[in-house]
Design a protein around this motif. Sequence first.
Motif, PDB file in Angstrom:
ATOM      1  N   TYR A 228      13.508  -1.340 -13.728  1.00 13.89           N
ATOM      2  CA  TYR A 228      12.069  -1.299 -13.445  1.00 13.89           C
ATOM      3  C   TYR A 228      11.318  -0.599 -14.575  1.00 13.89           C
ATOM      4  O   TYR A 228      11.808   0.350 -15.187  1.00 13.89           O
ATOM      5  CB  TYR A 228      11.787  -0.539 -12.151  1.00 13.89           C
ATOM      6  N   LEU A 229      10.068  -1.006 -14.788  1.00 17.56           N
ATOM      7  CA  LEU A 229       9.235  -0.395 -15.819  1.00 17.56           C
ATOM      8  C   LEU A 229       8.971   1.080 -15.530  1.00 17.56           C
ATOM      9  O   LEU A 229       9.125   1.932 -16.412  1.00 17.56           O
ATOM     10  CB  LEU A 229       7.914  -1.146 -15.952  1.00 17.56           C
ATOM     11  N   SER A 230       8.524   1.405 -14.330  1.00 13.22           N
ATOM     12  CA  SER A 230       8.155   2.796 -14.051  1.00 13.22           C
ATOM     13  C   SER A 230       9.368   3.715 -14.126  1.00 13.22           C
ATOM     14  O   SER A 230       9.271   4.849 -14.614  1.00 13.22           O
ATOM     15  CB  SER A 230       7.462   2.913 -12.687  1.00 13.22           C
TER      16      SER A 230
ATOM     17  N   PHE B 164       5.055  11.213 -15.989  1.00 12.29           N
ATOM     18  CA  PHE B 164       4.743  10.722 -14.649  1.00 12.29           C
ATOM     19  C   PHE B 164       4.562   9.211 -14.736  1.00 12.29           C
ATOM     20  O   PHE B 164       3.758   8.710 -15.533  1.00 12.29           O
ATOM     21  CB  PHE B 164       3.465  11.347 -14.106  1.00 12.29           C
ATOM     22  N   ALA B 165       5.290   8.472 -13.927  1.00 12.78           N
ATOM     23  CA  ALA B 165       5.193   7.009 -13.921  1.00 12.78           C
ATOM     24  C   ALA B 165       5.326   6.529 -12.486  1.00 12.78           C
ATOM     25  O   ALA B 165       6.245   6.934 -11.770  1.00 12.78           O
ATOM     26  CB  ALA B 165       6.268   6.383 -14.801  1.00 12.78           C
ATOM     27  N   ALA B 166       4.409   5.666 -12.076  1.00 14.23           N
ATOM     28  CA  ALA B 166       4.380   5.212 -10.689  1.00 14.23           C
ATOM     29  C   ALA B 166       4.234   3.702 -10.616  1.00 14.23           C
ATOM     30  O   ALA B 166       3.517   3.093 -11.418  1.00 14.23           O
ATOM     31  CB  ALA B 166       3.232   5.874  -9.937  1.00 14.23           C
ATOM     32  N   THR B 167       4.936   3.119  -9.649  1.00 11.62           N
ATOM     33  CA  THR B 167       4.687   1.740  -9.256  1.00 11.62           C
ATOM     34  C   THR B 167       3.762   1.797  -8.041  1.00 11.62           C
ATOM     35  O   THR B 167       4.109   2.397  -7.030  1.00 11.62           O
ATOM     36  CB  THR B 167       5.994   1.024  -8.885  1.00 11.62           C
TER      37      THR B 167
ATOM     38  N   GLU C  85       0.837  -1.203   0.000  1.00 12.80           N
ATOM     39  CA  GLU C  85       0.000   0.000   0.000  1.00 12.80           C
ATOM     40  C   GLU C  85       0.874   1.257   0.000  1.00 12.80           C
ATOM     41  O   GLU C  85       0.789   2.125   0.876  1.00 12.80           O
ATOM     42  CB  GLU C  85      -0.961  -0.010   1.190  1.00 12.80           C
ATOM     43  N   ILE C  86       1.717   1.350  -1.017  1.00 12.25           N
ATOM     44  CA  ILE C  86       2.696   2.431  -1.113  1.00 12.25           C
ATOM     45  C   ILE C  86       2.888   2.788  -2.584  1.00 12.25           C
ATOM     46  O   ILE C  86       2.654   1.955  -3.472  1.00 12.25           O
ATOM     47  CB  ILE C  86       4.025   1.997  -0.451  1.00 12.25           C
ATOM     48  N   ILE C  87       3.298   4.029  -2.856  1.00 21.32           N
ATOM     49  CA  ILE C  87       3.480   4.494  -4.231  1.00 21.32           C
ATOM     50  C   ILE C  87       4.923   4.920  -4.445  1.00 21.32           C
ATOM     51  O   ILE C  87       5.450   5.771  -3.706  1.00 21.32           O
ATOM     52  CB  ILE C  87       2.533   5.670  -4.547  1.00 21.32           C
ATOM     53  N   TYR C  88       5.568   4.332  -5.444  1.00 25.77           N
ATOM     54  CA  TYR C  88       6.895   4.747  -5.901  1.00 25.77           C
ATOM     55  C   TYR C  88       6.693   5.659  -7.113  1.00 25.77           C
ATOM     56  O   TYR C  88       6.214   5.211  -8.149  1.00 25.77           O
ATOM     57  CB  TYR C  88       7.728   3.533  -6.309  1.00 25.77           C
TER      58      TYR C  88
END
Length: 384
Positions: free
Chosen positions: A309-311, A321-324, A266-269
């Motif tokens: 990593y993809l993001s 803007f790209a987020a995992t 439950e976290i956003i990179y």
Amino acid sequence: MENNSGKPKKKLAAKYIIRRALALAVLAFVVVFSVSTAARCHREREEAVETAAVANPHDIVNPYVSYTYEQLLADSAELAESYPGLIELSSAGSSVEGRDLVQLKLGKGEKIIVLTGVLHGCEGFNSGLLMYMIDRYAYGYELDLNYEDYSYRELLDGVSFIILPMVNPDGMNIAVNGPDAAADPDNIYSMDTCGTGYYAWKSNANGVDINRNFPFNWSHYTIYQWPSLRYYEGPQPGSEPETQAIINLLESTDFCMLADFHTYGEIIYWTDNLSGDTREEHRELAELLKETSGYGDAGIEDVDQFGGYLSNYARGVFGVFAATIEVTPYWGYSAEDGFDEAGMKAFPLPLVMAEYALREDAELEGETADGGEAALEDESGTAV
């Protein structure tokens, strides 16, 4: 008495002709009216049939059971059939074992947002989540519904989502059904399980971790340098067909944002130590996503230790803007553990991204208009 001049007969003939003409005129009017009415009814029936073909909103995706590749194929086909003009079904490529990498485009807008899930085989929760989003967003669009303050129709008229709900179907098959379900079980058995069971299989059928295989800061995570259950970055960047499919998509698409859904935490990179130039630009959207979901902030990710990593690739190469997004509260979480508790926190996040993208466009257009007006002023400030 009347003579034989025939005048009365002429009067009778004239009256007969007038009555006949009137009768014919009335008949002609009735015929024209009937034909016109029939044509209108036919058009209305055709429009009704056409409308029914375009919009057939109903429940399709069941997110409360563990999702399978076979269910993905069936639901994707039904979604595309139920919402032609709104949902397009295609294949982004093929997996190592030849499975289609299902790709769905949802929306009618020119702004493109890419959503991906299940780069790691053991994280199948997110395929059901992404498919449920497609189902409900399309349903809401056709019935002109809102999700809280977000209008499905307004957003999907301005934005299109390109969604790959299951990037690694081979890996998911191994994680769910074990090595014997793979095309080459002996090959899977020969790989390093990293001290855990096959239920935790992250890699594809080549033993490559797809989310370590992208050509950005590649090969900075060196625990496993051979095919294994997780973390092996592959023999070279972009070596895997699943990776290549996403690279091809991003290189051929003018996309403005990307979200890659994972579990757990439950976290956003959303930023890293190589993306300082865009960090402040992207901070506002990251804050909105955290506020909407209640997720934590991973802070500045150190990609000197973790690469491929993809993001990070999308952010570093394309500047978007790209987020995992790590969705579930703990590792191994499944739909049976409670879809609503985990999934509905993430459910509105693409809507937040779409609204932000459209707002950015509107603000940019306003700035352009202001700039254009300023350019038409002379030194005295008078428009010329």
